[in-house]
Design a protein around this motif. Structure first.
Motif, short mmCIF file in Angstrom:
data_model
loop_
_atom_site.label_atom_id
_atom_site.label_comp_id
_atom_site.label_asym_id
_atom_site.label_seq_id
_atom_site.Cartn_x
_atom_site.Cartn_y
_atom_site.Cartn_z
N THR A 60 93.69 -13.67 -57.52
CA THR A 60 95.11 -13.95 -57.71
C THR A 60 95.90 -13.81 -56.41
O THR A 60 96.84 -14.57 -56.17
N GLU A 97 91.89 -5.34 -67.69
CA GLU A 97 92.85 -5.31 -66.57
C GLU A 97 92.81 -6.61 -65.78
O GLU A 97 93.85 -7.24 -65.53
N GLY A 98 91.62 -7.03 -65.38
CA GLY A 98 91.49 -8.25 -64.58
C GLY A 98 91.87 -9.50 -65.36
O GLY A 98 92.49 -10.43 -64.82
N ASN A 102 87.30 -7.16 -62.72
CA ASN A 102 88.58 -6.57 -62.35
C ASN A 102 88.83 -6.70 -60.84
O ASN A 102 89.93 -7.03 -60.40
N GLU A 143 101.49 -9.29 -56.90
CA GLU A 143 100.09 -8.91 -56.77
C GLU A 143 99.84 -7.58 -57.47
O GLU A 143 100.58 -6.62 -57.30
N ASN A 144 98.77 -7.58 -58.27
CA ASN A 144 98.36 -6.39 -59.02
C ASN A 144 99.49 -5.86 -59.91
O ASN A 144 99.66 -4.65 -60.09
N VAL A 158 91.83 -9.24 -58.77
CA VAL A 158 92.79 -8.80 -57.76
C VAL A 158 92.71 -9.70 -56.53
O VAL A 158 93.74 -10.18 -56.02
N LEU A 214 95.62 -9.68 -65.59
CA LEU A 214 96.21 -10.09 -64.32
C LEU A 214 96.03 -11.59 -64.10
O LEU A 214 96.95 -12.27 -63.62
#
Length: 337
Positions: A103, A39-40, A96, A222-223, A100, A43
């Protein structure tokens, strides 16, 4: 709701980021590293893709930047889990959370905005029409007209499947994950192969982020991955870290997301449509783990009852084991002829 070519088109587009990330997770799983930082890393790839495209004026510059950023971000996991011996799950969750915050901070620092960055001059990936297919009814509308990364993800499935089963590097990678001590005794560097798997996973997650930020849309928010990396982790589990299995699992989630969007257009509340892929994730996890749950926890053996081979290998109690049975030799790490 009709099952038409437009629905398949949307499902394939939704599949691609999950598929790239899940292929990276499958490689790590085969190498013995449980990677939950998909996930991270994805992103981070999204932000790098938009930044690279903005400053180079080329979408492919953004794709390259996303791959490099994904590899750099995954290097933290490799150093922590492989070199320092830290728990890969703990490091992955920390990454992860880092992605968030990082970024969001860089969005304000680099672009001077918060929430979402979008600009008409931002270059996205152009769709590609497949010659000879685009004119075929239904098939052309469903398969043709995607971004190049969609087709690259299909090629990646075939290449990784062949590599893991036929190429010496892939066979040794599997050996590192299944029997690291045996691989080490045969002169295979466990750390080297695990580093390669984690860094390759980072590059694939970068491609996932590039497709999400420059292919599906042309912006950064974002996210914006919104749990797709976690869905990729579930796809790895459902597909048993096999490329084709991961593809089928990812296709299921992509189809559910496409159906959710379709139902949203027909009046379903947005919250319910957005939740559809994650509900399917929970159901899939339950179905995937239920046999093990029932077999491992629900069935209690009588004291002194013999155990099966798997429990005996884990040192499970109960029953007398035959210590005179021959020990199976270490499997070869060379590909089959």
């Amino acid at each position: 709701m009709s099952f038409d070519a437009e629905l398949i088109f949307s499902a394939l587009r939704a599949l691609t980021p999950v598929l790239f990330a899940a292929l990276g997770g499958a490689l790590c799983e085969r190498a013995g590293v449980f990677n939950v930082s998909l996930e991270g890393t994805m992103l981070t790839g999204c932000f790098a893709a938009v930044t690279g495209s903005w400053y180079t004026g080329s979408a492919w510059g953004g794709v390259l930047a996303a791959m490099l950023a994904g590899m750099a971000f995954s290097a933290i996991l490799a150093i922590g889990a492989v070199s320092l011996g830290a728990d890969a799950v703990v490091v992955g969750i920390a990454l992860n959370l880092l992605a968030v915050g990082l970024t969001g901070f860089l969005l304000r620092t680099v672009f001077g905005t918060q929430g979402t960055f979008s600009d008409p001059d931002l270059k996205g990936l152009e769709p590609v029409d497949i010659p000879g297919v685009e004119s075929v009814p239904f098939l052309g509308d469903a398969v043709s007209g995607h971004s190049p990364l969609v087709y690259l993800s299909w090629v990646a499935v075939a290449v990784i499947a062949v590599m893991l089963s036929r190429h010496p590097w892939g066979v040794r990678l599997r050996g590192v994950g299944e029997a690291p001590e045996a691989a080490q005794s045969l002169g295979v560097s466990v750390a080297k192969y695990r580093y390669a798997a984690v860094l390759t996973s980072g590059a694939l997650c970068g491609l996932a982020g590039a497709q999400l930020a420059l292919g599906n849309v042309t912006l950064f928010s974002e996210n914006m991955t919104a749990g797709r990396g976690w869905i990729a982790v579930v796809a790895v589990m459902l597909g048993r870290a096999l490329p084709v299995g991961v593809l089928l699992a990812g296709l299921l989630f992509g189809l559910v997301e496409a159906i959710g969007f379709r139902l949203q257009g027909e009046g379903m509340p947005q919250q319910a449509a957005d939740a559809a892929p994650y509900v399917m994730t929970l159901v899939a996890l339950f179905l995937a783990t239920r046999p093990r749950f029932r077999g491992g926890l629900m069935r209690r053996r009588p004291r002194g009852a013999p155990t099966d081979g798997a429990d005996a290998a884990r040192g499970g109690g109960g029953g007398d084991r035959d210590t005179s049975a021959p020990v199976s030799p270490v499997p070869s790490l060379e590909p089959k002829s």
